[in-house]
Design a protein around this motif. Structure first.
Motif, mmCIF file in Angstrom:
data_model
loop_
_atom_site.group_PDB
_atom_site.id
_atom_site.type_symbol
_atom_site.label_atom_id
_atom_site.label_comp_id
_atom_site.label_asym_id
_atom_site.label_seq_id
_atom_site.Cartn_x
_atom_site.Cartn_y
_atom_site.Cartn_z
ATOM 1 N N VAL A 1 -16.069 -8.818 8.140
ATOM 2 C CA VAL A 1 -14.867 -7.996 8.119
ATOM 3 C C VAL A 1 -14.668 -7.491 6.694
ATOM 4 N N TYR A 2 -14.158 -6.288 6.575
ATOM 5 C CA TYR A 2 -14.012 -5.645 5.275
ATOM 6 C C TYR A 2 -12.560 -5.266 5.017
ATOM 7 N N LEU A 3 -12.241 -5.145 3.746
ATOM 8 C CA LEU A 3 -10.948 -4.589 3.357
ATOM 9 C C LEU A 3 -11.208 -3.587 2.239
ATOM 10 N N GLN A 4 -11.105 -2.316 2.579
ATOM 11 C CA GLN A 4 -11.251 -1.255 1.592
ATOM 12 C C GLN A 4 -9.884 -0.998 0.972
ATOM 13 N N MET A 5 -9.803 -1.152 -0.343
ATOM 14 C CA MET A 5 -8.534 -1.018 -1.048
ATOM 15 C C MET A 5 -8.615 0.174 -1.996
ATOM 16 N N ASN A 6 -7.795 1.150 -1.756
ATOM 17 C CA ASN A 6 -7.759 2.363 -2.585
ATOM 18 C C ASN A 6 -6.407 2.483 -3.282
ATOM 19 N N ASN A 7 -6.392 3.286 -4.326
ATOM 20 C CA ASN A 7 -5.163 3.519 -5.075
ATOM 21 C C ASN A 7 -4.473 2.197 -5.418
ATOM 22 N N LEU A 8 -5.235 1.298 -5.978
ATOM 23 C CA LEU A 8 -4.713 -0.031 -6.278
ATOM 24 C C LEU A 8 -3.624 0.015 -7.342
ATOM 25 N N LYS A 9 -2.673 -0.885 -7.200
ATOM 26 C CA LYS A 9 -1.544 -0.989 -8.115
ATOM 27 C C LYS A 9 -1.521 -2.379 -8.733
ATOM 28 N N PRO A 10 -0.912 -2.525 -9.890
ATOM 29 C CA PRO A 10 -0.835 -3.856 -10.508
ATOM 30 C C PRO A 10 -0.216 -4.901 -9.571
ATOM 31 N N GLU A 11 0.709 -4.501 -8.734
ATOM 32 C CA GLU A 11 1.329 -5.456 -7.809
ATOM 33 C C GLU A 11 0.408 -5.900 -6.679
ATOM 34 N N ASP A 12 -0.771 -5.305 -6.588
ATOM 35 C CA ASP A 12 -1.775 -5.763 -5.626
ATOM 36 C C ASP A 12 -2.573 -6.946 -6.165
ATOM 37 N N THR A 13 -2.367 -7.279 -7.422
ATOM 38 C CA THR A 13 -3.051 -8.423 -8.021
ATOM 39 C C THR A 13 -2.702 -9.693 -7.271
ATOM 40 N N ALA A 14 -3.733 -10.391 -6.791
ATOM 41 C CA ALA A 14 -3.528 -11.591 -5.982
ATOM 42 C C ALA A 14 -4.883 -12.183 -5.627
#
Length: 123
Positions: free
Chosen positions: A78-91
């Motif tokens: 399973v994949y998770l493509q993450m675009n337009n990442l923001k600092p609040e996505d840090t985890a």
């Protein structure tokens, strides 16, 4: 089922990253799969969920429109493509599967967990 997540790393804000979660066993296609994330001192937050066939997906409000979950049952991944990442996505990001077929966004409904992979988004 045993899960192993990987693909995390350091990325600048606005950038992209793709996480992968490899599953062991021959019954991968029988599991709903999901991604959660967690930061220090907080509960695991639902990110995205995908049905067994991959035909249905569901996203948390904070990632809707930016993240895409997908799966390849032939590759048990399973994949998770993450675009337009923001600092609040840090985890730390975890992949998970429930023992039974559930449509849940609650981490406690999920039985099997990968070890987590750290995503850091710099501003």
């Amino acid at each position: 089922v045993q899960l192993q997540a990987y693909g995390g790393g350091l990325v600048q804000a606005g950038g992209s990253l793709r996480l992968s979660c490899a599953a062991s066993g021959r019954t991968f296609s029988s599991y709903v799969m999901a991604w959660f994330r967690q930061t220090a001192g907080k509960e695991r937050e639902f990110v995205a969920r995908i049905s067994r066939s991959g035909g249905d997906t569901y996203y948390g409000d904070s990632v809707k429109g930016r993240f895409t979950i997908s799966r390849d049952n032939a590759k048990n991944t399973v994949y998770l493509q993450m675009n337009n990442l923001k600092p609040e996505d840090t985890a730390v990001y975890f992949c998970a599967a429930p023992r039974e077929v559930v449509s849940s966004t609650t981490w406690s409904d999920y039985t099997y967990w990968g070890q987590g992979t750290l995503v850091t988004v710099s501003s």
